[in-house]
Scaffold this motif. Sequence first.
Motif, PDB file in Angstrom:
ATOM      1  N   THR A   1       0.816  -1.220   0.000  1.00 12.66           N
ATOM      2  CA  THR A   1       0.000   0.000   0.000  1.00 12.66           C
ATOM      3  C   THR A   1       0.846   1.265   0.000  1.00 12.66           C
ATOM      4  O   THR A   1       0.346   2.343  -0.341  1.00 12.66           O
ATOM      5  N   LEU A   2       2.110   1.163   0.384  1.00 19.03           N
ATOM      6  CA  LEU A   2       2.977   2.345   0.409  1.00 19.03           C
ATOM      7  C   LEU A   2       3.067   3.005  -0.968  1.00 19.03           C
ATOM      8  O   LEU A   2       3.049   4.231  -1.079  1.00 19.03           O
TER       9      LEU A   2
ATOM     10  N   GLY B   1       1.346   1.401  -3.790  1.00 19.60           N
ATOM     11  CA  GLY B   1       0.316   0.864  -4.656  1.00 19.60           C
ATOM     12  C   GLY B   1      -1.087   1.320  -4.348  1.00 19.60           C
ATOM     13  O   GLY B   1      -2.035   0.827  -4.958  1.00 19.60           O
ATOM     14  N   ALA B   2      -1.266   2.254  -3.420  1.00 19.56           N
ATOM     15  CA  ALA B   2      -2.613   2.707  -3.077  1.00 19.56           C
ATOM     16  C   ALA B   2      -2.608   4.199  -2.768  1.00 19.56           C
ATOM     17  O   ALA B   2      -1.567   4.784  -2.445  1.00 19.56           O
ATOM     18  N   SER B   3      -3.789   4.810  -2.857  1.00 21.10           N
ATOM     19  CA  SER B   3      -3.915   6.248  -2.642  1.00 21.10           C
ATOM     20  C   SER B   3      -3.619   6.650  -1.209  1.00 21.10           C
ATOM     21  O   SER B   3      -3.259   7.802  -0.941  1.00 21.10           O
ATOM     22  N   VAL B   4      -3.781   5.718  -0.280  1.00 20.30           N
ATOM     23  CA  VAL B   4      -3.415   5.937   1.116  1.00 20.30           C
ATOM     24  C   VAL B   4      -2.793   4.644   1.615  1.00 20.30           C
ATOM     25  O   VAL B   4      -3.278   3.556   1.304  1.00 20.30           O
ATOM     26  N   SER B   5      -1.683   4.731   2.336  1.00 21.18           N
ATOM     27  CA  SER B   5      -1.013   3.512   2.798  1.00 21.18           C
ATOM     28  C   SER B   5      -1.603   3.040   4.118  1.00 21.18           C
ATOM     29  O   SER B   5      -2.299   3.786   4.813  1.00 21.18           O
ATOM     30  N   GLN B   6      -1.283   1.783   4.474  1.00 20.51           N
ATOM     31  CA  GLN B   6      -1.730   1.281   5.771  1.00 20.51           C
ATOM     32  C   GLN B   6      -1.142   2.107   6.911  1.00 20.51           C
ATOM     33  O   GLN B   6      -1.784   2.295   7.949  1.00 20.51           O
ATOM     34  N   PHE B   7       0.040   2.651   6.716  1.00 18.05           N
ATOM     35  CA  PHE B   7       0.688   3.431   7.763  1.00 18.05           C
ATOM     36  C   PHE B   7      -0.026   4.768   7.967  1.00 18.05           C
ATOM     37  O   PHE B   7      -0.254   5.201   9.100  1.00 18.05           O
ATOM     38  N   GLU B   8      -0.385   5.416   6.860  1.00 15.87           N
ATOM     39  CA  GLU B   8      -1.134   6.665   6.982  1.00 15.87           C
ATOM     40  C   GLU B   8      -2.519   6.411   7.581  1.00 15.87           C
ATOM     41  O   GLU B   8      -2.999   7.199   8.407  1.00 15.87           O
ATOM     42  N   GLN B   9      -3.167   5.311   7.196  1.00 12.30           N
ATOM     43  CA  GLN B   9      -4.472   4.996   7.772  1.00 12.30           C
ATOM     44  C   GLN B   9      -4.377   4.839   9.284  1.00 12.30           C
ATOM     45  O   GLN B   9      -5.243   5.312  10.037  1.00 12.30           O
ATOM     46  N   HIS B  10      -3.318   4.161   9.737  1.00  8.89           N
ATOM     47  CA  HIS B  10      -3.154   3.969  11.175  1.00  8.89           C
ATOM     48  C   HIS B  10      -2.962   5.303  11.882  1.00  8.89           C
ATOM     49  O   HIS B  10      -3.570   5.554  12.936  1.00  8.89           O
ATOM     50  N   ILE B  11      -2.135   6.157  11.313  1.00  2.70           N
ATOM     51  CA  ILE B  11      -1.900   7.478  11.905  1.00  2.70           C
ATOM     52  C   ILE B  11      -3.199   8.281  11.929  1.00  2.70           C
ATOM     53  O   ILE B  11      -3.543   8.919  12.950  1.00  2.70           O
ATOM     54  N   ARG B  12      -3.937   8.270  10.847  1.00  2.00           N
ATOM     55  CA  ARG B  12      -5.215   8.985  10.812  1.00  2.00           C
ATOM     56  C   ARG B  12      -6.146   8.476  11.918  1.00  2.00           C
ATOM     57  O   ARG B  12      -6.799   9.270  12.605  1.00  2.00           O
ATOM     58  N   ALA B  13      -6.230   7.156  12.060  1.00  2.00           N
ATOM     59  CA  ALA B  13      -7.160   6.566  13.031  1.00  2.00           C
ATOM     60  C   ALA B  13      -6.817   6.977  14.453  1.00  2.00           C
ATOM     61  O   ALA B  13      -7.689   7.436  15.211  1.00  2.00           O
ATOM     62  N   ILE B  14      -5.557   6.847  14.841  1.00  2.00           N
ATOM     63  CA  ILE B  14      -5.197   7.151  16.232  1.00  2.00           C
ATOM     64  C   ILE B  14      -5.159   8.649  16.496  1.00  2.00           C
ATOM     65  O   ILE B  14      -5.197   9.080  17.652  1.00  2.00           O
TER      66      ILE B  14
ATOM     67  N   GLU C   1      -3.182  -2.317 -11.886  1.00  2.00           N
ATOM     68  CA  GLU C   1      -3.961  -3.537 -12.078  1.00  2.00           C
ATOM     69  C   GLU C   1      -3.570  -4.579 -11.032  1.00  2.00           C
ATOM     70  O   GLU C   1      -4.422  -5.231 -10.444  1.00  2.00           O
ATOM     71  N   VAL C   2      -2.267  -4.733 -10.819  1.00  2.00           N
ATOM     72  CA  VAL C   2      -1.744  -5.644  -9.801  1.00  2.00           C
ATOM     73  C   VAL C   2      -0.559  -4.984  -9.116  1.00  2.00           C
ATOM     74  O   VAL C   2       0.271  -4.339  -9.776  1.00  2.00           O
ATOM     75  N   VAL C   3      -0.479  -5.102  -7.812  1.00  2.00           N
ATOM     76  CA  VAL C   3       0.657  -4.584  -7.048  1.00  2.00           C
ATOM     77  C   VAL C   3       1.320  -5.753  -6.323  1.00  2.00           C
ATOM     78  O   VAL C   3       0.629  -6.553  -5.678  1.00  2.00           O
ATOM     79  N   THR C   4       2.630  -5.856  -6.448  1.00  2.00           N
ATOM     80  CA  THR C   4       3.376  -6.945  -5.820  1.00  2.00           C
ATOM     81  C   THR C   4       4.396  -6.379  -4.840  1.00  2.00           C
ATOM     82  O   THR C   4       5.041  -5.373  -5.122  1.00  2.00           O
ATOM     83  N   MET C   5       4.511  -7.029  -3.690  1.00  2.00           N
ATOM     84  CA  MET C   5       5.527  -6.668  -2.705  1.00  2.00           C
ATOM     85  C   MET C   5       6.439  -7.872  -2.504  1.00  2.00           C
ATOM     86  O   MET C   5       5.969  -8.989  -2.284  1.00  2.00           O
ATOM     87  N   THR C   6       7.746  -7.642  -2.599  1.00  2.00           N
ATOM     88  CA  THR C   6       8.732  -8.702  -2.393  1.00  2.00           C
ATOM     89  C   THR C   6       9.634  -8.321  -1.232  1.00  2.00           C
ATOM     90  O   THR C   6      10.274  -7.256  -1.265  1.00  2.00           O
ATOM     91  N   ASN C   7       9.684  -9.161  -0.211  1.00  2.00           N
ATOM     92  CA  ASN C   7      10.584  -8.899   0.906  1.00  2.00           C
ATOM     93  C   ASN C   7      12.026  -9.201   0.515  1.00  2.00           C
ATOM     94  O   ASN C   7      12.303 -10.200  -0.175  1.00  2.00           O
ATOM     95  N   LEU C   8      12.941  -8.360   0.949  1.00  2.00           N
ATOM     96  CA  LEU C   8      14.378  -8.593   0.791  1.00  2.00           C
ATOM     97  C   LEU C   8      14.877  -9.131   2.122  1.00  2.00           C
ATOM     98  O   LEU C   8      14.944  -8.405   3.116  1.00  2.00           O
TER      99      LEU C   8
ATOM    100  N   GLY D   1      14.463  -5.173   3.946  1.00  2.00           N
ATOM    101  CA  GLY D   1      13.826  -4.181   3.097  1.00  2.00           C
ATOM    102  C   GLY D   1      12.760  -4.857   2.259  1.00  2.00           C
ATOM    103  O   GLY D   1      12.489  -6.057   2.408  1.00  2.00           O
ATOM    104  N   HIS D   2      12.130  -4.086   1.369  1.00  2.00           N
ATOM    105  CA  HIS D   2      11.168  -4.683   0.452  1.00  2.00           C
ATOM    106  C   HIS D   2      11.089  -3.852  -0.818  1.00  2.00           C
ATOM    107  O   HIS D   2      11.552  -2.705  -0.868  1.00  2.00           O
ATOM    108  N   VAL D   3      10.515  -4.463  -1.841  1.00  2.00           N
ATOM    109  CA  VAL D   3      10.314  -3.793  -3.123  1.00  2.00           C
ATOM    110  C   VAL D   3       8.847  -3.901  -3.493  1.00  2.00           C
ATOM    111  O   VAL D   3       8.244  -4.975  -3.392  1.00  2.00           O
ATOM    112  N   THR D   4       8.249  -2.787  -3.899  1.00  2.00           N
ATOM    113  CA  THR D   4       6.889  -2.822  -4.430  1.00  2.00           C
ATOM    114  C   THR D   4       6.946  -2.603  -5.938  1.00  2.00           C
ATOM    115  O   THR D   4       7.746  -1.791  -6.426  1.00  2.00           O
ATOM    116  N   GLU D   5       6.122  -3.355  -6.669  1.00  2.00           N
ATOM    117  CA  GLU D   5       6.031  -3.218  -8.109  1.00  2.00           C
ATOM    118  C   GLU D   5       4.566  -2.972  -8.470  1.00  2.00           C
ATOM    119  O   GLU D   5       3.694  -3.740  -8.089  1.00  2.00           O
TER     120      GLU D   5
END
Length: 368
Positions: free
Chosen positions: A287-288, A290-303, A316-323, A357-361
């Motif tokens: 989501t960092l 691949g989305a208009s708002v990330s999970q991290f921003e959503q958490h900050i907004r909520a609290i 169309e598709v977003v992929t995250m690969t952990n390093l 780390g990770h990579v988003t595509e």
Amino acid sequence: MTDTRQVKLKPGDTIGILGGGQLGRMLAMAAARLGLRCQVFSPDPDSPAFDVVLNATCAEYADVEALELFANDVDVITYEFENVPSAAAMVLDARRPVLPNRKILETTQDRLAEKDFVTRLGIGTAAYADVTSVSSLREAIARIGLPAVLKTRRFGYDGKGQAIIREGDDIAKVWTSLATKSAILEAFVPYEREISVIAARSVTGQVECFDVTENEHRDHILKISRAPAPIPAALADEARSIAGKIASALDYVGVLAVEMFVLANGTGPKVLVNEIAPRVHNSGHWTLDGASVSQFEQHIRAIAGWPLGKPVRHGEVVTMTNLIGDEINDYEKWLSVPGATVHIYGKGAPRPGRKMGHVTEVRPTKGK
């Protein structure tokens, strides 16, 4: 208990984060984008979250004085890991709002309590049983059958604190190797795929879910996440409904992840809940970018007491690969991949099994 509905931060206010790992780092970066400050509390002097905040507290979670001083410097407190010591959470909750509420940890820190909670909601899980001895393990196996998975009730992650039991295994030896007096036996689930739902819930009860994510593990560690998961729309709706039901039943404020199994059977696929993670989650890293708002921003907004965003997937598709481990040394090869974004956590020397780390595509939408 603190009245969470009184929390309403404004730009310039400060969020306290318990834990200094990569999740705390990314939470602090999301908060900064919204004009909010963060202070991180962690006993590890090499915490990567320390690198991105102006103020940090390096002390043990048992240091009451350090906890009190930390609480005095912030307006609300959250955490990046679920195994927050209960005594530390109590000290902080007496002084500042702690979100998600510390009482939720009593459920999510204990696998048996968590399974009981989910079952009471009428949501399916694998068959399970409480295990406290070799004899009770044998009784549980007789009821549940083999293969089965034996897990410690607390503190296990990335495959740690668990063992698969198969026909012919030495039951006493397996029990001894787990080195616990408090465990849970779960039936082995012959799943079609593993999925997760990242859900956010605000102090007003607003719930927003991201696209259902398919997860691929290697050596018990998440390696690849893909969004959206290749499942029927009705099944995706069911998975999101389950996550929302859990968040509401917990009176949750913030982001949580619900990990699930998709089963294929004669009547079509169905979903079973595996675990709840009361925090931002590795499977939501896509989501960092691949989305208009990330999970991290959503958490900050909520609290912070702010409205949640409506997540819109960018491609169309977003992929995250952990390093993982030494894979971080090859980060440069990703820098020229179209649609890829590299995130390096600043953890220092790589170790086997360590997420570095990770990579988003992001695959663009067809026709664009």
